[in-house]
Write a protein that holds these residues in place. Structure first.
Motif, PDB file in Angstrom:
ATOM      1  N   THR A  85       0.848  -1.184   0.000  1.00  0.00           N
ATOM      2  CA  THR A  85       0.000   0.000   0.000  1.00  0.00           C
ATOM      3  C   THR A  85       0.893   1.247   0.000  1.00  0.00           C
ATOM      4  OG1 THR A  85      -0.056   0.195   2.400  1.00  0.00           O
ATOM      5  CG2 THR A  85      -1.724  -1.226   1.361  1.00  0.00           C
ATOM      6  N   PHE A  86       0.262   2.411  -0.199  1.00  0.00           N
ATOM      7  CA  PHE A  86       1.024   3.654  -0.146  1.00  0.00           C
ATOM      8  C   PHE A  86       1.701   3.828   1.213  1.00  0.00           C
ATOM      9  CE2 PHE A  86      -1.714   4.837  -3.729  1.00  0.00           C
ATOM     10  CZ  PHE A  86      -0.803   5.497  -4.556  1.00  0.00           C
ATOM     11  N   GLY A  87       0.991   3.513   2.277  1.00  0.00           N
ATOM     12  CA  GLY A  87       1.559   3.653   3.612  1.00  0.00           C
ATOM     13  C   GLY A  87       2.751   2.744   3.815  1.00  0.00           C
ATOM     14  N   GLU A  88       2.676   1.537   3.279  1.00  0.00           N
ATOM     15  CA  GLU A  88       3.795   0.595   3.417  1.00  0.00           C
ATOM     16  C   GLU A  88       4.996   1.048   2.587  1.00  0.00           C
ATOM     17  OE1 GLU A  88       1.163  -3.473   4.270  1.00  0.00           O
ATOM     18  OE2 GLU A  88       1.594  -2.832   2.208  1.00  0.00           O
ATOM     19  N   VAL A  89       4.742   1.650   1.433  1.00  0.00           N
ATOM     20  CA  VAL A  89       5.841   2.201   0.639  1.00  0.00           C
ATOM     21  C   VAL A  89       6.511   3.350   1.401  1.00  0.00           C
ATOM     22  CG1 VAL A  89       6.453   3.439  -1.478  1.00  0.00           C
ATOM     23  CG2 VAL A  89       4.867   1.515  -1.569  1.00  0.00           C
ATOM     24  N   ALA A  90       5.705   4.187   2.057  1.00  0.00           N
ATOM     25  CA  ALA A  90       6.268   5.276   2.852  1.00  0.00           C
ATOM     26  C   ALA A  90       7.172   4.739   3.952  1.00  0.00           C
ATOM     27  CB  ALA A  90       5.138   6.124   3.452  1.00  0.00           C
TER      28      ALA A  90
END
Length: 891
Positions: free
Chosen positions: A807-812
């Motif tokens: 997810t975007f959060g995991e990429v962050a």
């Protein structure tokens, strides 16, 4: 005890007690700055050199080693040293000027900011002093021999720290009350043999009396004199009376009090008679040259020192105690048990303060790094004084400046600037002057340790004595009129949210900032969108030499460059102003119109960058945003894969429907816009949560398919994704450099993961490959905003071609974890950002000493540029905090 520092911060904010009156506000370098330059040609480095500094009184500030001063830099304290080998007294840090370094200016010393409370009730710093002669000539000559393809020649490369032949000189400060400062100097000999050291704790008044200036009180000359063998009386018209007391050294050795005046040695520098018998460099002549006539036998003047002649045993330490206090706050006991107890209490208070601030789930190593990052932030506060009108015209009691200064010199269009403040510096040696976009990033971590200071810093640059009447914010001392990416609004918005919980936030701060930022936004639109088509260009020097051209200068023949990053920065600015406007409109309907203005402006910028002339600045062939060169009516994409094409990611805003529901006027205009401007409203997407029924609107520059393409590039380890974060340029250009023939000149852009090989912008700033924390931080925040909108419905392959979907959060989180690897020991116990000097740094005396570099090598993580850029590189504290939250979150 646990609330002691927070109580002091409250007392200071409410002006009950002036706890911040004294602090480490002394510059590390005053020589070679614009404000000390009175030359005809503006060559700041050659006009006032390091060699001049020991003999020449400064006009606008002071510098010193491990120093402390009051917030107006009237009375200064620092440490001077001599190892009986050096040719000069060590009174200040040495480094290469911009003309001497093969990669620009560069400090050549080892020093560390170790600790500080925000009121500086406790502060600690360390300087490592060689016992061999300091290699001044070697550092200058070897760096001059090296070209831009070679690494810088550093102090560790000279060998003067080999075999532990050096001293640690540690300065600690503790306050008993706002004007009672305890000072403890600890000198450690790391050598295996006894070694001599002369140490001179030094006090002096900043010279305000010779210039005839009108803004430094009445211009009366201050005075200091010996009361007895160990006490100095200090009288100043606005500070009133202070005393400085010194303890005996080891074996009851008495220091000798010596005096002179803080006035220029014109005889040495200019071969003209001195105005006073006793001059600034008297202690150098007295101690090193044995000239007893150099110091004042009456033991009075405007500069004084306690001269200790020590012989430090091998592998041992010596402690010297000193105390500076006002007459009104005279302690009952100067030294003794109470002195030591106060240091113990202050250290305990600092430990408590940071234990509450730094997440407990961090490792010991991560906590030490975070605390030193905060210490660097706090030690990088500096008294900054620059009255441009007086600087341009010259002082009444001095010879007039060259005529060229009035017609062709820096900052001549900024005569209103009147700065006499404690400001956050990027680096107190390499950049000992404020830089507006640096300062904005500094305030993100600063807001965690001192919310009131962070708000003041952001507001002060918007005040009328800084901001230009046309709305421009001054960029930095070398050229106030240059332009940096507009991040000031984002910093204000971030600080508003981070300094208090919802319902208790400082809306007055937000409103004041918003009103001034309106002027600044208008300046940008009027000056940087020449064709009125919402495509911006010109300047944006925050990315310095990332592109083909010097973008702060006009192109030949009236040609024009549309900047993808410039346009995206303005989209980001509009998005932040929209968020601020909606927040203010929730309690004041007068802001609804302004929120509507920024809503429509942001959508117009989104449309322009994606659609103008067909596909805007989006390149259909490469599926990436590029700058666009307009020549003879046709456009040509400059296909350099760099941050230019990633910056559009950060221009993203998510708006909840419940926010819109509370702003009736805005809601009405927004709905009208969506219904009546379909060619623009197509850039707005929305989705409704089936569980809550809450609708969210997404305004973002890249639509979903373009976002996917950008992310494929950004998360490709053969392109932007380094083991240590996001590079500023794709690694693809290592094999495929970009070339352009334009106006009979061939331009070339290569991937340069380390120091710059071009002289553009002085050659010490490089955006063609290295990793920069501030841009990484903006990208991380953007990913978190996308996460808020898409949640689990948008998965990204990270790294590209790995098959690992996040997810975007995991990429962050992935990017943040890579950034932390810059500072953490790897499996070989090497800290990558210090890897270029790993052998020496493995010794015990270098453990847990961290430096915070300006930027980092795109492949190895090696620290580059300024070594004490704890301003924006202190963002690592926020990154550690985010990771800690992730660790403690329920699975």
């Amino acid at each position: 005890m646990s609330d002691a520092e927070r109580r002091r911060l409250k007392e200071d904010a409410e002006r009950e007690k002036n706890w911040k009156r004294w602090g480490p506000y002394l510059a590390e370098r005053q020589w070679g700055t614009v404000r000390e330059d009175y030359s005809a040609d503006g060559d700041v480095w050659d006009y006032f050199t390091h060699d001049d500094a020991r003999s020449r009184a400064y006009r606008w500030g002071e510098d010193g080693l491990l120093g402390f001063t009051d917030r107006e830099c009237r009375l200064c304290f620092s440490v001077a040293l001599w190892n009986e080998k050096d040719t000069i007294l060590k009174e200040r840090l040495f480094g290469l000027s911009g003309n001497e370094g093969n990669h620009g200016e560069d400090v050549k010393e080892l020093y560390y900011y170790l600790d500080s409370l925000p009121t500086h009730t406790y502060a600690k710093a360390l300087y490592k002093y060689p016992q061999a002669a300091f290699p001044y000539d070697d550092l200058v000559s070897e760096n001059a021999r090296r070209d831009k393809t070679m690494l810088e020649y550093e102090i560790l490369d000279t060998g003067v720290f080999d075999n532990d032949a050096y001293f640690d000189v540690q300065a600690e400060y503790a306050k008993e009350s706002p004007n009672d400062i305890l000072i403890r100097l600890t000198i450690t000999n790391h050598n295996t043999i006894e070694s001599p050291l002369h140490i001179l704790p030094t006090l002096w008044f900043r010279n305000t009396w010779v210039w005839g200036c009108t803004h430094e009180g009445c211009g009366l000359k201050p005075h200091m004199s010996a009361d007895n063998e160990t006490r100095i009386r200090l009288d100043h018209e606005t500070l009133n009376r202070f005393y400085f007391e010194v303890s005996h050294g080891p074996n009851d050795i008495k220091p000798q009090l010596i005096f002179t005046d803080n006035e220029t040695n014109t005889d040495r520098l200019f071969k003209t008679p001195n105005n006073t018998q006793y001059v600034k460099d008297a202690f150098h002549d007295f101690i090193i040259n044995g000239d007893h006539a150099a110091i004042n036998p009456k033991k009075q003047g405007t500069k004084a020192a306690a001269w200790y002649r020590l012989s430090v045993p091998p592998k041992s330490s010596i402690i010297l105690n000193l105390r500076l206090y006002s007459e009104e706050e005279t302690p009952t006991q100067i030294f003794g048990n109470d002195f030591d107890k106060r240091f113990e209490d202050c250290i305990e208070e600092a430990d408590t303060f940071y234990s509450q601030l730094i997440a407990g789930s961090l490792s010991d190593e991560e906590r030490i790094i975070s605390r030193q990052a905060y210490a660097g932030l706090l030690w990088s506060k500096q008294f900054y004084h620059y009255v441009v009108k007086d600087w341009l015209q010259g002082d009444p009691n001095m010879p007039g400046p060259p005529a060229e200064r009035k017609k062709d010199t820096r900052n001549r269009d900024w005569p209103h600037v009147f700065s006499r403040d404690v400001l956050s510096m990027p680096d107190k040696w390499e950049y000992p002057w404020f830089a507006a976009w640096d300062l904005a990033f500094h305030m993100i971590p600063f807001s965690q340790v001192d919310p009131e200071f962070s708000k003041y810093q952001l507001e002060v640059l918007l005040r009328e004595w800084y901001m230009h009447p046309n709305g421009q914010i001054p960029a930095y001392e070398f050229a106030f009129g240059d332009v940096n990416p507009p991040v000031h609004a984002w910093a204000c918005w971030h600080v508003f949210h981070s300094t208090a919980p919802r319902g208790k936030r400082d809306r007055a701060f937000l409103a004041r900032s918003f009103q001034k930022l309106l002027m600044n936004f208008t300046w940008w639109v009027n000056r940087k969108d020449p064709h009125g088509d919402n495509l911006f260009s010109g300047g944006f020097l925050g990315l310095d030499n990332i592109g083909v051209f010097d973008r702060s200068r006009p192109l030949p023949h009236g040609d024009h460059l549309n900047q993808a990053d410039g346009t995206a920065w303005m989209g980001f600015y509009a998005a932040v102003m929209l968020g601020m406007g909606l927040e203010l409109a929730s309690t004041d309907v007068a802001y609804e119109d302004l929120a509507s203005k920024f809503f429509e402006h942001f959508v117009a910028i989104i449309d322009a960058i994606n659609s103008f002339g067909g596909s805007g600045l989006w390149d259909e062939e490469d599926q990436f945003y590029y700058d666009q060169l307009l020549v003879d009516g046709s456009d040509k994409p400059l296909r350099i894969r760099s941050l230019v094409g990633l910056i559009p990611l950060i221009a993203v805003l998510v708006i909840d429907s419940n926010v819109i529901q509370h702003t009736k006027g805005f809601r009405k205009r927004m709905n009208w816009f969506i219904e009546n401007r379909p060619e623009l409203s197509r850039h707005i997407t929305k989705r409704t949560c089936p569980k809550t029924g809450n609708t969210r609107y997404l305004l973002a520059i890249p639509p979903r398919e373009r976002l996917e393409s950008i992310l494929r590039y950004m998360l490709d380890e053969d392109e932007f994704l380094s083991p240590f974060g996001i590079r500023s340029m794709s690694k693809v250009h290592a094999k495929k450099p970009f070339t352009l023939k334009f106006d009979d000149t061939t331009y070339r852009v290569d991937y340069e993961p380390g120091e710059s090989r071009t002289a553009l912008f002085g050659g010490n700033s490089n955006w063609r490959g290295p990793i920069w924390l501030p841009i990484n931080y903006l990208i991380i925040q953007a990913l978190q905003r996308y996460e808020r909108y898409y949640g689990d419905d948008f998965l990204i392959e990270c790294p590209t071609n790995s098959g690992n979907m996040l997810t975007f959060g995991e990429v962050a989180i992935e990017i943040q974890q890579r950034l932390t690897k810059l500072f953490l020991k790897n499996k070989n116990s090497i800290i990558p950002c210090l890897g270029h000097a790993a052998d020496c740094l493995q010794s015990d005396s270098f453990q847990d000493l961290h430096q915070f570099y300006e930027y980092f090598h795109g492949d190895t993580g090696r620290g580059l540029g300024a070594s004490h850029q704890t301003g924006w590189t202190a963002l690592i504290t926020n990154i550690f905090h985010n990771i800690a939250e992730q660790r403690s979150a329920p699975s």
